[in-house]
Scaffold this active site. Sequence first.
Site, PDB file in Angstrom:
ATOM      1  N   GLU A 195      -9.273  -2.081   3.970  1.00 17.14           N
ATOM      2  CA  GLU A 195      -9.069  -1.702   5.600  1.00 17.14           C
ATOM      3  C   GLU A 195      -9.995  -0.765   5.984  1.00 17.14           C
ATOM      4  O   GLU A 195     -10.349  -0.725   7.184  1.00 17.14           O
ATOM      5  CB  GLU A 195      -7.670  -1.341   5.590  1.00 17.14           C
ATOM      6  CG  GLU A 195      -6.770  -2.257   5.415  1.00 17.14           C
ATOM      7  CD  GLU A 195      -5.056  -1.934   5.231  1.00 17.14           C
ATOM      8  OE1 GLU A 195      -4.235  -2.761   4.919  1.00 17.14           O
ATOM      9  OE2 GLU A 195      -4.994  -0.738   5.306  1.00 17.14           O
ATOM     10  N   ASP A 218       0.893  -1.144   0.105  1.00 22.26           N
ATOM     11  CA  ASP A 218       0.005  -0.073   0.119  1.00 22.26           C
ATOM     12  C   ASP A 218       0.748   1.149  -0.007  1.00 22.26           C
ATOM     13  O   ASP A 218       0.696   2.273  -0.794  1.00 22.26           O
ATOM     14  CB  ASP A 218      -0.903  -0.026   1.198  1.00 22.26           C
ATOM     15  CG  ASP A 218      -1.952  -1.115   1.116  1.00 22.26           C
ATOM     16  OD1 ASP A 218      -2.523  -1.454   0.015  1.00 22.26           O
ATOM     17  OD2 ASP A 218      -2.519  -1.794   2.261  1.00 22.26           O
TER      18      ASP A 218
END
Lengths: 277, 280
Positions: free
Chosen positions: B149, B44
């Site tokens: 997330e 990420d």
Amino acid sequence: MREKFKVALAQISCKRGDKTENIRKIEDNVVRAKKQGAELVIFPELSVTGYVLRDQIYELAETIPGQATNILEKLAVKTGTYIVFGLPELSDKTQATIYNAAVLVGPDGLIGKYRKMYLPTHSVFEEKRYFRPGYQTAVFETELGKIGLIICYDVFFPEVSRLTRLKGAQLIVCISASPATRRAFFETLTVARAIENTAFLAYVNLVGIEDGLQFWGGSRLIGPNGRVLVKTKYDKEDLVIGEVNYADIRPIETFVPMLKDLRPELFDKLKENAEKL
Amino acid sequence: MELTSSVLDLNWSEVETKIRSFIKDYVKKSGAKGIVLGLSGGIDSSTTAALSALAIDGNKVFGLLLPEQETYNAQDIEHAKLVAEKFGLKTQMIDITPTLKTFYNTIPIFETADKLCKGNIKARTRMIYIYYYANKLNLLVCGSSNKSEAMTGYFTKWGDFAADISPIMDLFKTQVRKLAQHIGLPKEIATKPASPKLWPGQLAEEELGIKYETLDLILYGLEHFMKSEEIAKQLGLKKELVDKMKHRWLYTEHKRRMLLTTKIEYRTVGKDFRLPSTFY
């Protein structure tokens, strides 16, 4: 009335809340378009203020006529052009009732305005929270023929363009602030509205990024047969000139005769069933 | 709607362009000199750093490597340096272990066995370092949270989620992996198991109890207003598992929102004080 004329699709980004800067940009584009022979210059929805305004709209809304309209009216008179732009219109009878309006000014000053009828209030859109919907379609008799105004989400509802056409508009101007996720809808529906009404349709969309919304541009002039005559770039400011020639309507209307084949009795059924949805 | 992996396919060139435009536009309008972000060596932050560099040039992107003793992994550092080199980022490495130890030693109620509370100190400490650089050097903090997330609340409140912009937050984890490959991130980074690194051996999929490939389809279904029964049926899962993820999503909204208060006055921050996020 002029049978043939040039129209400019002035695809701009806006500085939100900064009317002075946005009007300066509009003026600049009108002058440039005029030099290229345009007689009608079209700007996006809420081009005087920017689109994502939320509560700031109460500070920015103004009456029509009002300060911004007066400036742009003078510009139209000075340059001898017709200009369509968008702004949040404050009703002159109230203190906080606002419309999402499109304004047409011309060589003789203010011609008229249109108040958006269909206000998107879903997904990222919250227009019904801020705007009162309009109740009338708008068609104006000008030297450039009868021009109808619609705004963005109105194009999803064929009845708005239909009524505008039935009132005589041969050119429907659709100003817009459409984010990129909606591009496919607009590319289809603008063409459909032109074909089903055998009319020219000039679609001018915003560009730039406001609160994470990326406006896709892609403004276009569409002929009565649905052909995209000219198109601006995607995602970038652009100024493109196209030509409207009303003579092109006749052969289309003759052999693709949607207006001749209209069935008014179905409209009653539409109303009846829409009420029961 | 058919829930297959193809629903997550996007035009990656268009996605790349959109994210780059977003970053470039926001940095320019805000008047910041560039971007600072934590660079963990994971997919990420590597993807976010690479996109930032592609948007505004690597020399305006500051990657902070913030390792600490317990979760130190030489390969992660190597990966972070690899990304920095490939995309021309400026970097600085700071060992945050002494700072963490000070926290552990000075909190009267500190319990070392409570790994979640302890782990959150790490995420929040990194946030403090990153924001110091932002303040001092007039940089924007760029978050690296993804949609998987964000929706499940799998992040530390006021920790790794704290940022000025979060360019990949509308992409699920499996989509980030594809975007990473599209922009040419080294394969070993794009395919390694995800971990927030709050404690040694922590793995995201293990902790969440689900593979991202499945989780993302569940979340996609929820995003599109599908009911749990339908999602479970289509994916051949037990409804309880879908409901568990749905519960995670619904009950973590407080982590994604402006602070909640009670309505007393005319206009209330976070409720009906509705302003654009930016005004430029």
